[in-house]
Motif scaffolding. Structure first.
Motif, PDB file in Angstrom:
ATOM      1  N   LEU A 161       0.836  -1.194   0.000  1.00 53.91           N
ATOM      2  CA  LEU A 161       0.000   0.000   0.000  1.00 53.91           C
ATOM      3  C   LEU A 161       0.875   1.250   0.000  1.00 53.91           C
ATOM      4  CD1 LEU A 161      -2.623  -0.947   2.764  1.00 53.91           C
ATOM      5  CD2 LEU A 161      -2.926  -1.068   0.280  1.00 53.91           C
ATOM      6  N   VAL A 162       0.576   2.182  -0.903  1.00 50.24           N
ATOM      7  CA  VAL A 162       1.300   3.449  -0.962  1.00 50.24           C
ATOM      8  C   VAL A 162       0.286   4.580  -0.819  1.00 50.24           C
ATOM      9  CG1 VAL A 162       2.875   4.904  -2.270  1.00 50.24           C
ATOM     10  CG2 VAL A 162       2.995   2.408  -2.514  1.00 50.24           C
ATOM     11  N   ASP A 163       0.289   5.239   0.331  1.00 54.71           N
ATOM     12  CA  ASP A 163      -0.670   6.313   0.601  1.00 54.71           C
ATOM     13  C   ASP A 163      -0.093   7.179   1.724  1.00 54.71           C
ATOM     14  OD1 ASP A 163      -3.042   7.844   1.459  1.00 54.71           O
ATOM     15  OD2 ASP A 163      -4.163   6.408   0.249  1.00 54.71           O
ATOM     16  N   ASP A 164      -0.214   8.494   1.581  1.00 54.40           N
ATOM     17  CA  ASP A 164       0.356   9.374   2.605  1.00 54.40           C
ATOM     18  C   ASP A 164      -0.660   9.781   3.661  1.00 54.40           C
ATOM     19  OD1 ASP A 164      -1.118  11.001   0.967  1.00 54.40           O
ATOM     20  OD2 ASP A 164       0.419  12.569   0.755  1.00 54.40           O
ATOM     21  N   HIS A 165      -1.814   9.104   3.701  1.00 53.34           N
ATOM     22  CA  HIS A 165      -2.813   9.362   4.731  1.00 53.34           C
ATOM     23  C   HIS A 165      -2.898   8.139   5.648  1.00 53.34           C
ATOM     24  CE1 HIS A 165      -4.036  12.244   1.580  1.00 53.34           C
ATOM     25  NE2 HIS A 165      -4.403  12.990   2.611  1.00 53.34           N
ATOM     26  N   PRO A 166      -2.448   8.246   6.893  1.00 54.78           N
ATOM     27  CA  PRO A 166      -2.463   7.098   7.809  1.00 54.78           C
ATOM     28  C   PRO A 166      -3.839   6.450   7.959  1.00 54.78           C
ATOM     29  CG  PRO A 166      -1.150   8.872   8.729  1.00 54.78           C
ATOM     30  CD  PRO A 166      -1.828   9.432   7.516  1.00 54.78           C
ATOM     31  N   VAL A 168      -1.134  -1.059  -4.474  1.00 52.58           N
ATOM     32  CA  VAL A 168      -2.240  -0.099  -4.428  1.00 52.58           C
ATOM     33  C   VAL A 168      -1.620   1.277  -4.215  1.00 52.58           C
ATOM     34  CG1 VAL A 168      -4.314   0.641  -3.224  1.00 52.58           C
ATOM     35  CG2 VAL A 168      -3.873  -1.805  -3.551  1.00 52.58           C
ATOM     36  N   LEU A 169      -1.792   2.160  -5.204  1.00 53.20           N
ATOM     37  CA  LEU A 169      -1.086   3.445  -5.225  1.00 53.20           C
ATOM     38  C   LEU A 169      -2.053   4.616  -5.146  1.00 53.20           C
ATOM     39  CD1 LEU A 169       1.594   5.091  -5.794  1.00 53.20           C
ATOM     40  CD2 LEU A 169       0.955   4.947  -8.214  1.00 53.20           C
ATOM     41  N   ASP A 170      -1.886   5.440  -4.125  1.00 54.18           N
ATOM     42  CA  ASP A 170      -2.596   6.721  -4.059  1.00 54.18           C
ATOM     43  C   ASP A 170      -1.932   7.652  -5.070  1.00 54.18           C
ATOM     44  OD1 ASP A 170      -3.950   9.020  -3.435  1.00 54.18           O
ATOM     45  OD2 ASP A 170      -3.049   9.281  -1.461  1.00 54.18           O
ATOM     46  N   LEU A 171      -2.727   8.238  -5.948  1.00 53.54           N
ATOM     47  CA  LEU A 171      -2.151   9.057  -7.013  1.00 53.54           C
ATOM     48  C   LEU A 171      -1.690  10.420  -6.518  1.00 53.54           C
ATOM     49  CD1 LEU A 171      -1.639   8.811 -10.082  1.00 53.54           C
ATOM     50  CD2 LEU A 171      -3.807  10.000 -10.444  1.00 53.54           C
ATOM     51  N   GLN A 172      -2.282  10.896  -5.433  1.00 53.88           N
ATOM     52  CA  GLN A 172      -1.940  12.227  -4.934  1.00 53.88           C
ATOM     53  C   GLN A 172      -1.120  12.085  -3.660  1.00 53.88           C
ATOM     54  OE1 GLN A 172      -3.405  14.474  -7.127  1.00 53.88           O
ATOM     55  NE2 GLN A 172      -1.849  15.904  -6.383  1.00 53.88           N
ATOM     56  N   GLY A 180       2.968  16.680  -2.456  1.00 52.42           N
ATOM     57  CA  GLY A 180       3.158  17.553  -3.605  1.00 52.42           C
ATOM     58  C   GLY A 180       1.868  17.707  -4.384  1.00 52.42           C
ATOM     59  N   PRO A 181       1.774  18.769  -5.195  1.00 52.25           N
ATOM     60  CA  PRO A 181       0.522  19.077  -5.902  1.00 52.25           C
ATOM     61  C   PRO A 181       0.276  18.228  -7.148  1.00 52.25           C
ATOM     62  CG  PRO A 181       2.188  20.716  -6.429  1.00 52.25           C
ATOM     63  CD  PRO A 181       2.802  19.814  -5.403  1.00 52.25           C
ATOM     64  N   GLN A 182       1.307  17.627  -7.699  1.00 53.80           N
ATOM     65  CA  GLN A 182       1.166  16.908  -8.961  1.00 53.80           C
ATOM     66  C   GLN A 182       0.836  15.435  -8.738  1.00 53.80           C
ATOM     67  OE1 GLN A 182       1.155  18.574 -11.836  1.00 53.80           O
ATOM     68  NE2 GLN A 182       1.527  20.422 -10.612  1.00 53.80           N
ATOM     69  N   PRO A 183       0.005  14.854  -9.617  1.00 52.72           N
ATOM     70  CA  PRO A 183      -0.270  13.414  -9.529  1.00 52.72           C
ATOM     71  C   PRO A 183       1.015  12.604  -9.661  1.00 52.72           C
ATOM     72  CG  PRO A 183      -1.787  14.487 -11.064  1.00 52.72           C
ATOM     73  CD  PRO A 183      -0.720  15.485 -10.741  1.00 52.72           C
ATOM     74  N   ALA A 184       1.041  11.451  -9.012  1.00 51.10           N
ATOM     75  CA  ALA A 184       2.252  10.623  -8.995  1.00 51.10           C
ATOM     76  C   ALA A 184       2.358   9.760 -10.250  1.00 51.10           C
ATOM     77  CB  ALA A 184       2.254   9.751  -7.743  1.00 51.10           C
ATOM     78  N   ILE A 204      -2.955  -0.868  -8.872  1.00 46.75           N
ATOM     79  CA  ILE A 204      -4.297  -0.316  -8.749  1.00 46.75           C
ATOM     80  C   ILE A 204      -4.157   1.117  -8.264  1.00 46.75           C
ATOM     81  CG2 ILE A 204      -6.488  -0.422  -7.502  1.00 46.75           C
ATOM     82  CD1 ILE A 204      -6.032  -3.456  -7.237  1.00 46.75           C
ATOM     83  N   VAL A 205      -4.581   2.067  -9.082  1.00 46.93           N
ATOM     84  CA  VAL A 205      -4.584   3.461  -8.650  1.00 46.93           C
ATOM     85  C   VAL A 205      -5.830   3.670  -7.792  1.00 46.93           C
ATOM     86  CG1 VAL A 205      -4.786   5.854  -9.395  1.00 46.93           C
ATOM     87  CG2 VAL A 205      -3.280   4.288 -10.628  1.00 46.93           C
ATOM     88  N   TYR A 206      -5.626   4.187  -6.574  1.00 43.92           N
ATOM     89  CA  TYR A 206      -6.705   4.348  -5.597  1.00 43.92           C
ATOM     90  C   TYR A 206      -6.610   5.770  -5.068  1.00 43.92           C
ATOM     91  CZ  TYR A 206      -9.698   3.086  -1.600  1.00 43.92           C
ATOM     92  OH  TYR A 206     -10.722   3.011  -0.682  1.00 43.92           O
TER      93      TYR A 206
END
Length: 219
Positions: A12-17, A58-62, A65-69, A84-86
């Motif tokens: 999982l890749v997401d910057d929101h715990p 599973v990748l959070d796109l945002q 930073g302001p730009q999509p990943a 999976i972009v989530y």
């Protein structure tokens, strides 16, 4: 179970715990449970053991930073990963861009547990999965019956049509045979997602000719 008979594993890749905790709980409650082997706020976790061995990313796109990943997504795709972009983003252009880069599928976070778990299982088995957000994006696409292939997917496809083996394609393009197979699997999934399955090489050639992706001279 994964496509190779092993348990499904996820990074999982997401910057929101809170989002990470929620997804981990959903996967743990799945039947059978899906094992989250790594989780973090940046895509590097997907290349750091044990995250680099996960069946699905599973990748959070945002991310920060302001730009999509998009760069992180492209790197994962080029590495042959099922991504999976989530994301919170819901616009059709973003969904189609992710698909064009090579994402397995595109989910909005509003689509929740049911679709995230189902998409993860589908990705592990190499089966197409089109959630509502992506179906809506296809609906506004000016070519709804034509899958959006990335430039690299088209390159691999044409080389495969011209070569006798995936190993030779890999040698020509400087990638691994596993990565070649991953690209071809994604192309088939994209065709299946728009209702035009291409299970055999001959059918895939026919589809590519129909869509103008290749010409007779390319063969």
């Amino acid at each position: 179970m994964g496509g190779d008979g092993l348990a499904i594993t996820v990074t999982l890749v997401d910057d929101h715990p809170v989002a990470l905790a929620g997804a981990e709980a959903w996967f743990a409650a799945a039947s059978p449970p899906i094992d989250v082997v790594a989780a973090g706020a940046c895509a590097q976790v997907a290349w750091t053991p044990p995250g680099d061995s996960a069946t699905v990313v599973v990748l959070d796109l945002q991310l920060s930073g302001p730009q999509p990943a998009y760069a992180d997504l492209r790197r994962l795709v080029d590495d042959g990963r099922q991504v999976i972009v989530y994301t919170m983003r819901e616009d059709e252009n973003t969904a189609l861009t992710c698909l064009d880069i090579g994402a397995f599928t595109f989910l909005t976070k509003a689509e929740g547990k049911e679709h995230l778990v189902a998409a993860t299982v589908a990705a592990a088995h190499g089966r197409p999965y089109t959630p509502p957000a992506l179906a809506g994006a296809f609906g506004v696409n000016t070519r709804p019956d034509r899958p959006q292939l990335s430039q690299r997917e088209q390159e691999v496809l044409i080389e495969w049509f011209q070569c006798e083996s995936k190993e030779l394609v890999a040698e020509r393009l400087g990638i691994t045979p596993r990565t070649v197979s991953s690209y071809l699997d994604r192309v088939r999934i994209k065709y299946a997602s728009v209702g035009r399955e291409a299970r055999t090489k001959a059918t895939l050639v026919a589809r590519a000719l129909q869509d103008g992706l290749i010409g007779i001279d390319d063969l």
